[in-house]
Design a protein around this motif. Structure first.
Motif, PDB file in Angstrom:
ATOM      1  N   UNK A 141     -13.443  -2.171  11.897  1.00  0.00           N
ATOM      2  CA  UNK A 141     -13.269  -3.072  10.756  1.00  0.00           C
ATOM      3  C   UNK A 141     -12.733  -2.272   9.583  1.00  0.00           C
ATOM      4  N   UNK A 142     -11.551  -2.638   9.097  1.00  0.00           N
ATOM      5  CA  UNK A 142     -10.988  -2.073   7.872  1.00  0.00           C
ATOM      6  C   UNK A 142     -11.247  -3.088   6.768  1.00  0.00           C
ATOM      7  N   UNK A 143     -12.063  -2.698   5.804  1.00  0.00           N
ATOM      8  CA  UNK A 143     -12.634  -3.661   4.857  1.00  0.00           C
ATOM      9  C   UNK A 143     -12.385  -3.225   3.418  1.00  0.00           C
ATOM     10  N   UNK A 144     -12.294  -4.222   2.544  1.00  0.00           N
ATOM     11  CA  UNK A 144     -12.414  -3.972   1.103  1.00  0.00           C
ATOM     12  C   UNK A 144     -13.045  -5.210   0.485  1.00  0.00           C
ATOM     13  N   UNK A 145     -13.933  -5.041  -0.504  1.00  0.00           N
ATOM     14  CA  UNK A 145     -14.635  -6.208  -1.067  1.00  0.00           C
ATOM     15  C   UNK A 145     -13.753  -7.135  -1.885  1.00  0.00           C
ATOM     16  N   UNK A 146     -12.536  -6.752  -2.204  1.00  0.00           N
ATOM     17  CA  UNK A 146     -11.568  -7.681  -2.794  1.00  0.00           C
ATOM     18  C   UNK A 146     -10.243  -7.522  -2.060  1.00  0.00           C
ATOM     19  N   UNK A 147      -9.385  -8.551  -2.163  1.00  0.00           N
ATOM     20  CA  UNK A 147      -8.122  -8.544  -1.453  1.00  0.00           C
ATOM     21  C   UNK A 147      -7.071  -7.667  -2.096  1.00  0.00           C
ATOM     22  N   UNK A 148      -5.920  -7.588  -1.438  1.00  0.00           N
ATOM     23  CA  UNK A 148      -4.863  -6.676  -1.891  1.00  0.00           C
ATOM     24  C   UNK A 148      -4.353  -7.035  -3.277  1.00  0.00           C
ATOM     25  N   UNK A 149      -4.121  -8.321  -3.535  1.00  0.00           N
ATOM     26  CA  UNK A 149      -3.577  -8.724  -4.833  1.00  0.00           C
ATOM     27  C   UNK A 149      -4.563  -8.435  -5.960  1.00  0.00           C
ATOM     28  N   UNK A 150      -5.835  -8.745  -5.727  1.00  0.00           N
ATOM     29  CA  UNK A 150      -6.850  -8.498  -6.744  1.00  0.00           C
ATOM     30  C   UNK A 150      -7.020  -7.004  -6.991  1.00  0.00           C
ATOM     31  N   UNK A 151      -6.945  -6.213  -5.932  1.00  0.00           N
ATOM     32  CA  UNK A 151      -7.082  -4.772  -6.090  1.00  0.00           C
ATOM     33  C   UNK A 151      -5.893  -4.184  -6.849  1.00  0.00           C
ATOM     34  N   UNK A 152      -4.691  -4.651  -6.523  1.00  0.00           N
ATOM     35  CA  UNK A 152      -3.507  -4.176  -7.233  1.00  0.00           C
ATOM     36  C   UNK A 152      -3.588  -4.538  -8.719  1.00  0.00           C
ATOM     37  N   UNK A 153      -4.033  -5.766  -9.011  1.00  0.00           N
ATOM     38  CA  UNK A 153      -4.159  -6.191 -10.408  1.00  0.00           C
ATOM     39  C   UNK A 153      -5.193  -5.351 -11.149  1.00  0.00           C
ATOM     40  N   UNK A 154      -6.267  -4.983 -10.470  1.00  0.00           N
ATOM     41  CA  UNK A 154      -7.302  -4.146 -11.085  1.00  0.00           C
ATOM     42  C   UNK A 154      -6.709  -2.822 -11.556  1.00  0.00           C
ATOM     43  N   UNK A 155      -5.728  -2.309 -10.808  1.00  0.00           N
ATOM     44  CA  UNK A 155      -5.123  -1.023 -11.134  1.00  0.00           C
ATOM     45  C   UNK A 155      -3.782  -1.164 -11.856  1.00  0.00           C
ATOM     46  N   UNK A 156      -3.470  -2.395 -12.290  1.00  0.00           N
ATOM     47  CA  UNK A 156      -2.241  -2.622 -13.035  1.00  0.00           C
ATOM     48  C   UNK A 156      -0.980  -2.443 -12.214  1.00  0.00           C
ATOM     49  N   UNK A 157      -1.060  -2.758 -10.929  1.00  0.00           N
ATOM     50  CA  UNK A 157       0.093  -2.617 -10.043  1.00  0.00           C
ATOM     51  C   UNK A 157       0.448  -3.967  -9.424  1.00  0.00           C
ATOM     52  N   UNK A 158       1.569  -3.983  -8.731  1.00  0.00           N
ATOM     53  CA  UNK A 158       1.964  -5.121  -7.926  1.00  0.00           C
ATOM     54  C   UNK A 158       2.057  -4.694  -6.464  1.00  0.00           C
ATOM     55  N   UNK A 159       1.816  -5.635  -5.575  1.00  0.00           N
ATOM     56  CA  UNK A 159       1.946  -5.345  -4.144  1.00  0.00           C
ATOM     57  C   UNK A 159       3.426  -5.197  -3.805  1.00  0.00           C
ATOM     58  N   UNK A 160       3.749  -4.176  -3.026  1.00  0.00           N
ATOM     59  CA  UNK A 160       5.115  -3.966  -2.563  1.00  0.00           C
ATOM     60  C   UNK A 160       5.198  -4.191  -1.057  1.00  0.00           C
ATOM     61  N   UNK A 161       6.416  -4.361  -0.555  1.00  0.00           N
ATOM     62  CA  UNK A 161       6.590  -4.648   0.872  1.00  0.00           C
ATOM     63  C   UNK A 161       6.154  -3.497   1.758  1.00  0.00           C
ATOM     64  N   UNK A 162       6.149  -2.287   1.211  1.00  0.00           N
ATOM     65  CA  UNK A 162       5.749  -1.146   2.034  1.00  0.00           C
ATOM     66  C   UNK A 162       4.242  -0.877   1.977  1.00  0.00           C
TER      67      UNK A 162
END
Length: 212
Positions: A141-162
């Motif tokens: 199980x590869x887990x994180x308590x929040x999803x990719x978009x929420x995690x990126x927003x927390x760090x002031x980033x945007x999700x990229x295709x890579x």
């Protein structure tokens, strides 16, 4: 410890003391993620990159007193925080690098890994090492308590295709590392990818034995 993990150790060492207090509401998400592994009483399970050990109590509940729970992390300060929180009562804590786990090949039934994949210096090699210590048919199980978009927003980033955790990228990575993805969830409140250790003859490619 591998030199590749120096940055990871420095990052988490500086944050270990107040890590749990920064994310006080994550315990139910960890418990729900552990439940998805489908562990049975008596199973042997590794929490890879266990940090302060938040997954250890639900892992212990899942495998019962006859099971074995191991929490491995490369950062001594995080393991110290796990001990202060009393979570070493739920499993054995191991200072170890996922690039070279001191465990026998095929000795585990499952691996839980929270937030680990973003910190792997060589994701393909490292996931192959995780596969080495899991029996064929065992689970990851590869887990994180929040999803990719929420995690990126927390760090002031945007999700990229890579992004390594994007479904097609992660599926290909797992397929090449001894795993087969069976489920993928990326929602605001959690990220969870489940995989099964492939039964095909990959053991020679995954390496030999290392004793705990």
């Amino acid at each position: 410890m591998a030199d590749d993990h120096t940055d990871v150790q420095e990052f988490f060492s500086a944050r270990a003391a107040d890590w749990d207090s920064r994310f006080p509401d994550d315990d139910p998400a960890y418990a729900a993620g552990v439940a998805e592994l489908g562990l049975r009483h008596g199973d042997v399970v590794l929490d890879a990159g266990c940090g302060t050990g938040r997954a250890l109590p639900p892992l212990r509940s899942a495998v019962g007193p006859a099971g074995t729970v191991i929490g491995a992390d490369v950062t001594p300060a995080m393991l110290a925080a796990a001990r202060r929180a009393g979570r070493d009562g739920s499993g054995s804590l191991l200072l170890a690098d996922v690039a070279a786990l001191p465990l026998r090949s095929g000795s585990l039934d499952a691996v839980f890994a929270a937030g680990l994949i973003a910190h792997l210096p060589q994701p393909g090699e490292n996931l192959r090492e995780v596969a080495r210590v899991v029996r064929p048919g065992g689970r990851l199980a590869l887990f994180h308590p929040i999803g990719r978009a929420a995690l990126a927003a927390r760090h002031g980033r945007r999700i990229t295709e890579d992004d390594l955790r994007a479904e097609p990228n992660l599926r290909a990575l797992l397929d090449g590392s001894g795993w087969r993805m069976t489920a993928y969830t990326d929602e605001d409140h959690r990220f969870l990818a489940l995989a099964v250790r492939q039964n095909k003859d990959v053991d020679d490619a995954l390496g030999g034995n290392r004793e705990q």
